[in-house]
Structure formats: C-alpha cells, structure tokens
Design an enzyme around this catalytic site. Sequence first.
Site, PDB file in Angstrom:
ATOM      1  N   ASP A  35       0.885  -1.171   0.000  1.00  0.00           N
ATOM      2  CA  ASP A  35       0.000   0.000   0.000  1.00  0.00           C
ATOM      3  C   ASP A  35       0.921   1.217   0.000  1.00  0.00           C
ATOM      4  O   ASP A  35       2.107   1.108   0.329  1.00  0.00           O
ATOM      5  CB  ASP A  35      -0.889   0.004   1.256  1.00  0.00           C
ATOM      6  CG  ASP A  35      -2.173   0.811   1.056  1.00  0.00           C
ATOM      7  OD1 ASP A  35      -3.263   0.201   0.992  1.00  0.00           O
ATOM      8  OD2 ASP A  35      -2.091   2.051   0.964  1.00  0.00           O
ATOM      9  N   ASP A  52       3.787   3.375  -3.873  1.00  0.00           N
ATOM     10  CA  ASP A  52       2.722   4.104  -4.571  1.00  0.00           C
ATOM     11  C   ASP A  52       2.653   3.527  -5.982  1.00  0.00           C
ATOM     12  O   ASP A  52       3.667   3.528  -6.698  1.00  0.00           O
ATOM     13  CB  ASP A  52       3.054   5.603  -4.596  1.00  0.00           C
ATOM     14  CG  ASP A  52       1.892   6.439  -5.103  1.00  0.00           C
ATOM     15  OD1 ASP A  52       1.260   6.043  -6.111  1.00  0.00           O
ATOM     16  OD2 ASP A  52       1.613   7.486  -4.483  1.00  0.00           O
ATOM     17  N   GLY A  73      -5.506  -1.646  -4.600  1.00  0.00           N
ATOM     18  CA  GLY A  73      -4.989  -0.318  -4.262  1.00  0.00           C
ATOM     19  C   GLY A  73      -5.402   0.737  -5.268  1.00  0.00           C
ATOM     20  O   GLY A  73      -5.383   0.505  -6.474  1.00  0.00           O
ATOM     21  N   GLY A  74      -5.784   1.898  -4.773  1.00  0.00           N
ATOM     22  CA  GLY A  74      -6.123   3.015  -5.648  1.00  0.00           C
ATOM     23  C   GLY A  74      -7.203   3.871  -5.035  1.00  0.00           C
ATOM     24  O   GLY A  74      -7.686   3.601  -3.935  1.00  0.00           O
ATOM     25  N   SER A  76     -10.707   4.962  -4.304  1.00  0.00           N
ATOM     26  CA  SER A  76     -11.841   4.032  -4.205  1.00  0.00           C
ATOM     27  C   SER A  76     -13.200   4.719  -4.280  1.00  0.00           C
ATOM     28  O   SER A  76     -14.233   4.082  -4.037  1.00  0.00           O
ATOM     29  CB  SER A  76     -11.735   3.233  -2.909  1.00  0.00           C
ATOM     30  OG  SER A  76     -11.810   4.099  -1.800  1.00  0.00           O
ATOM     31  N   TYR A 137     -13.960   8.368 -11.596  1.00  0.00           N
ATOM     32  CA  TYR A 137     -13.618   7.079 -10.963  1.00  0.00           C
ATOM     33  C   TYR A 137     -14.115   5.908 -11.820  1.00  0.00           C
ATOM     34  O   TYR A 137     -13.366   4.956 -12.086  1.00  0.00           O
ATOM     35  CB  TYR A 137     -14.246   7.080  -9.572  1.00  0.00           C
ATOM     36  CG  TYR A 137     -14.274   5.767  -8.850  1.00  0.00           C
ATOM     37  CD1 TYR A 137     -13.112   5.188  -8.357  1.00  0.00           C
ATOM     38  CD2 TYR A 137     -15.486   5.107  -8.626  1.00  0.00           C
ATOM     39  CE1 TYR A 137     -13.155   3.983  -7.670  1.00  0.00           C
ATOM     40  CE2 TYR A 137     -15.535   3.911  -7.936  1.00  0.00           C
ATOM     41  CZ  TYR A 137     -14.376   3.344  -7.457  1.00  0.00           C
ATOM     42  OH  TYR A 137     -14.418   2.160  -6.772  1.00  0.00           O
ATOM     43  N   SER A 166     -21.414  -3.025  -3.490  1.00  0.00           N
ATOM     44  CA  SER A 166     -21.146  -2.260  -2.255  1.00  0.00           C
ATOM     45  C   SER A 166     -20.663  -3.255  -1.206  1.00  0.00           C
ATOM     46  O   SER A 166     -21.471  -3.990  -0.631  1.00  0.00           O
ATOM     47  CB  SER A 166     -22.418  -1.584  -1.759  1.00  0.00           C
ATOM     48  OG  SER A 166     -23.009  -0.811  -2.773  1.00  0.00           O
TER      49      SER A 166
HETATM   50  P1  NAI Z   1     -10.027   1.891   0.559  1.00  0.00           P
HETATM   51  O1  NAI Z   1     -10.035   3.325   0.154  1.00  0.00           O
HETATM   52  O2  NAI Z   1     -10.380   1.542   1.953  1.00  0.00           O
HETATM   53  O3  NAI Z   1      -8.631   1.235   0.204  1.00  0.00           O
HETATM   54  C1  NAI Z   1      -7.865   1.614  -0.920  1.00  0.00           C
HETATM   55  C2  NAI Z   1      -6.390   1.507  -0.540  1.00  0.00           C
HETATM   56  O4  NAI Z   1      -5.633   1.863  -1.691  1.00  0.00           O
HETATM   57  C3  NAI Z   1      -5.977   2.449   0.598  1.00  0.00           C
HETATM   58  O5  NAI Z   1      -5.348   1.720   1.630  1.00  0.00           O
HETATM   59  C4  NAI Z   1      -5.048   3.438  -0.057  1.00  0.00           C
HETATM   60  O6  NAI Z   1      -3.980   3.863   0.785  1.00  0.00           O
HETATM   61  C5  NAI Z   1      -4.523   2.637  -1.246  1.00  0.00           C
HETATM   62  N1  NAI Z   1      -4.084   3.514  -2.327  1.00  0.00           N
HETATM   63  C6  NAI Z   1      -4.704   4.591  -2.842  1.00  0.00           C
HETATM   64  N2  NAI Z   1      -3.964   5.152  -3.802  1.00  0.00           N
HETATM   65  C7  NAI Z   1      -2.837   4.419  -3.892  1.00  0.00           C
HETATM   66  C8  NAI Z   1      -1.670   4.524  -4.679  1.00  0.00           C
HETATM   67  N3  NAI Z   1      -1.522   5.497  -5.580  1.00  0.00           N
HETATM   68  N4  NAI Z   1      -0.710   3.593  -4.512  1.00  0.00           N
HETATM   69  C9  NAI Z   1      -0.845   2.608  -3.585  1.00  0.00           C
HETATM   70  N5  NAI Z   1      -1.918   2.460  -2.797  1.00  0.00           N
HETATM   71  C10 NAI Z   1      -2.902   3.366  -2.955  1.00  0.00           C
HETATM   72  O7  NAI Z   1     -11.037   1.178  -0.475  1.00  0.00           O
HETATM   73  P2  NAI Z   1     -11.709  -0.254  -0.391  1.00  0.00           P
HETATM   74  O8  NAI Z   1     -13.137  -0.080  -0.058  1.00  0.00           O
HETATM   75  O9  NAI Z   1     -10.883  -1.185   0.392  1.00  0.00           O
HETATM   76  O10 NAI Z   1     -11.676  -0.681  -1.935  1.00  0.00           O
HETATM   77  C11 NAI Z   1     -10.625  -1.467  -2.462  1.00  0.00           C
HETATM   78  C12 NAI Z   1     -10.789  -1.521  -3.971  1.00  0.00           C
HETATM   79  O11 NAI Z   1     -12.092  -2.011  -4.279  1.00  0.00           O
HETATM   80  C13 NAI Z   1     -10.685  -0.146  -4.648  1.00  0.00           C
HETATM   81  O12 NAI Z   1     -10.016  -0.303  -5.876  1.00  0.00           O
HETATM   82  C14 NAI Z   1     -12.131   0.233  -4.909  1.00  0.00           C
HETATM   83  O13 NAI Z   1     -12.247   1.068  -6.040  1.00  0.00           O
HETATM   84  C15 NAI Z   1     -12.756  -1.126  -5.147  1.00  0.00           C
HETATM   85  N6  NAI Z   1     -14.186  -1.154  -4.862  1.00  0.00           N
HETATM   86  C16 NAI Z   1     -14.637  -1.133  -3.571  1.00  0.00           C
HETATM   87  C17 NAI Z   1     -15.988  -1.177  -3.313  1.00  0.00           C
HETATM   88  C18 NAI Z   1     -16.522  -1.223  -1.918  1.00  0.00           C
HETATM   89  O14 NAI Z   1     -17.745  -1.282  -1.773  1.00  0.00           O
HETATM   90  N7  NAI Z   1     -15.685  -1.212  -0.869  1.00  0.00           N
HETATM   91  C19 NAI Z   1     -16.973  -1.192  -4.406  1.00  0.00           C
HETATM   92  C20 NAI Z   1     -16.382  -1.206  -5.724  1.00  0.00           C
HETATM   93  C21 NAI Z   1     -15.038  -1.213  -5.932  1.00  0.00           C
HETATM   94  C1  15L Z   2     -17.494   1.878  -5.009  1.00  0.00           C
HETATM   95  O1  15L Z   2     -16.913   1.689  -6.076  1.00  0.00           O
HETATM   96  C2  15L Z   2     -16.803   2.439  -3.843  1.00  0.00           C
HETATM   97  O2  15L Z   2     -15.471   2.002  -3.746  1.00  0.00           O
HETATM   98  C3  15L Z   2     -17.516   2.162  -2.525  1.00  0.00           C
HETATM   99  O3  15L Z   2     -16.998   3.040  -1.517  1.00  0.00           O
HETATM  100  C4  15L Z   2     -19.022   2.339  -2.660  1.00  0.00           C
HETATM  101  O4  15L Z   2     -19.321   3.675  -2.944  1.00  0.00           O
HETATM  102  C5  15L Z   2     -19.530   1.448  -3.775  1.00  0.00           C
HETATM  103  O5  15L Z   2     -18.836   1.702  -4.980  1.00  0.00           O
HETATM  104  C6  15L Z   2     -21.034   1.589  -4.022  1.00  0.00           C
HETATM  105  O6  15L Z   2     -21.425   1.795  -5.174  1.00  0.00           O
HETATM  106  O7  15L Z   2     -21.803   1.440  -3.062  1.00  0.00           O
END
Ligand code: NAI
Ligand code: 15L
Length: 267
Positions: A35, A52, A73-74, A76, A137, A166
């Site tokens: 991360d 990064d 990672g990225g 979100s 996004y 979600s």
């Molecule tokens: P989060 O925001 O909690 O975790 C994302 C992680 O990526 C963070 O730890 C952040 O430090 C890291 N990060 C951000 N930019 C970075 C970079 N340039 N280089 C390295 N690390 C970086 O998000 P979450 O909920 O854990 O989501 C994980 C993945 O799942 C994301 O790609 C998100 O788009 C995707 N996602 C999540 C959903 C959800 O409901 N939680 C729904 C749809 C997609």
């Molecule tokens: C996503 O892609 C986001 O990472 C998450 O935080 C929620 O917003 C989810 O979609 C959603 O559509 O509920």
Amino acid sequence: MAKCNRILLTGAAGALGTLLRKEIAHMATTLRVSDKADLGSASANEEVVQCDVSDAAAVMEMTRDVDMIIHMGGVSREGSWESVLQSNIVGFYNVYEGARKNGVKRVIWASSNHAIGFYPREQVIDASVTPRPDTNYGVSKVFGEGIAQYYWDKYGVESVSIRIGSCFPEPVDRRMLTTWLSYPDLVHLTERCIMSPRVAHTVIYGVSNNDEKLWDNWMAAHIGFHPKDNAEIFRAKLEASTPEPDPKSPFIAAHGGAFASMPHFDD
Ligand code: NAI
Ligand code: 15L
C-alpha cells in the site's frame, strides 16, 4: 492449502485489503502486502512493501517473483481527475506492465459497479454490456477493464475484473439491498478467482445473493462463485432508519446510485 508460491496484494491497508490480508493468506506460501499507506509489521508468511502504484519503477520491482496479483490499491471513490489519473490509470498500467515483464500469471482486481453506473435500475445487465461509467472514478475502472482485456489478448496475462457492488460489513442504505457484497462472499469470490484453472479475462459482478438483482453472472459461471449472504435480512432495519426513496431520484434510478448525479469533481 497454498495454491501459489507468492501472491501480491495491493491496497492492503484499505478496508477490503485489510480483510483479504487476513483471509487469503492461506492461499500462498508468501503473501506480499503493499500500500502507499503504512502496513505495520509483517506477520508469519508476509512480505511488506510500501509503494505508490503511480511509481513505475517501484511497481516493476514489487511485481517480481509473483504468481498472482490481487489489486485493490487506488482511489476508491470519486475524486479529482489528477488523483484518479495517477492512482488508478497510471497505477493500473504500471501493475500490468509489471505483470507482463515479470511473467505474472493472473491479475484479480477490483473494478466497480461505477463502470456501468448509468444503466437504469429496471435494466438487469450481464457482463457483455457496453460500459456506462458514471464518474471520473468509473472511467478509470473502464480503463482497467480495457487494459485487462488487452493484456490477455496480446500478452496472455489472465485477469478477473470484479465489478464490486457495495462491499461493507452490512448494507447501510436501501440501495445496498440490491448492491451489497458481504465480506464472507468477497473472500469466497477471491478464493474462487485464485483457484479457477483458466479465466482468460473474465468480468464478474461482486454481489451477494440478494433478493433484488441488477446483475446477472451467467457469463462467469466457470469461476464457481456461489454467494451465500442476502441483504434482505437487513430490510426491516434499513426501512426503519432511512426514508422511503423517491423513485425518480437519481440515487435509485441508476445502478451507480448517487455517483450518477454527482457534479464534476473538479468544478
Ligand atoms: P479503501 O479506500 O479503503 O482502500 C484503498 C487503498 O488503496 C488504501 O489503503 C489506499 O492507501 C490505497 N491507495 C490509494 N492510492 C494508492 C496509490 N496510488 N498507490 C498505492 N496504494 C494506494 O477502499 P476499499 O473499499 O478497500 O476498496 C478497495 C478496492 O475495491 C478499490 O479499488 C475500490 O475502487 C474497489 N471497490 C470497492 C468497493 C466497496 O464497496 N468497498 C466497491 C467497488 C469497488
Ligand atoms: C465503489 O466503487 C466504492 O469504492 C464504494 O466506496 C461504494 O461507494 C460502492 O462503490 C457503491 O457503489 O456502493
């Protein structure tokens, strides 16, 4: 039982990465967690790499000696064009170049329902539809799906693009009665993506076995994903705590919910 010698998990400090760090460790002899944020110290079978993903040289090094990548990672959620460009588009390209040059077999990564967020709620879709992103996004996730297809067709790097709905411990609004993916179902899906003998480039919706469905996974049946949880058990609680939605509200009119009616982030 370990399926891989080494799996790289990016975004391991995030919400889903923290879950997978714990739950898929058994799938690899060594789990390399990464991360840009602090990850704490390495546990028993871990290697920790702070990186990064917009840094091409660092990603090239991080993807060395890896069998599979789970890329979480990225950015979100919706963000500035610059942040989405660097973390998701440049970052994604760097991950795939690392995979190609280092001979990584498979990339399993978190796409999003926001790649198809502008489909109307009454249209149930499968993985063959034209993308309709709803945000900067969402566009970055469409880019990711495009590069995943390209690296399979041209370079033989396999991918599973998981269009996650979600994914939260429990649904927090009425839209999530349809879009919710439980944590246990995400773990099961990730395990199936690792174990499946051949995936080419598969697009699969990451969604639990909810009564209300927007997404049909028939085209990804070979993955063997059989979600068990159902958001319906939270309906009474959500109806008591949230107002009846206006059916014309963009929040429920589009698959992407509120994302579909957000103003441009940089305005
Ligand atoms: P989060 O925001 O909690 O975790 C994302 C992680 O990526 C963070 O730890 C952040 O430090 C890291 N990060 C951000 N930019 C970075 C970079 N340039 N280089 C390295 N690390 C970086 O998000 P979450 O909920 O854990 O989501 C994980 C993945 O799942 C994301 O790609 C998100 O788009 C995707 N996602 C999540 C959903 C959800 O409901 N939680 C729904 C749809 C997609
Ligand atoms: C996503 O892609 C986001 O990472 C998450 O935080 C929620 O917003 C989810 O979609 C959603 O559509 O509920």
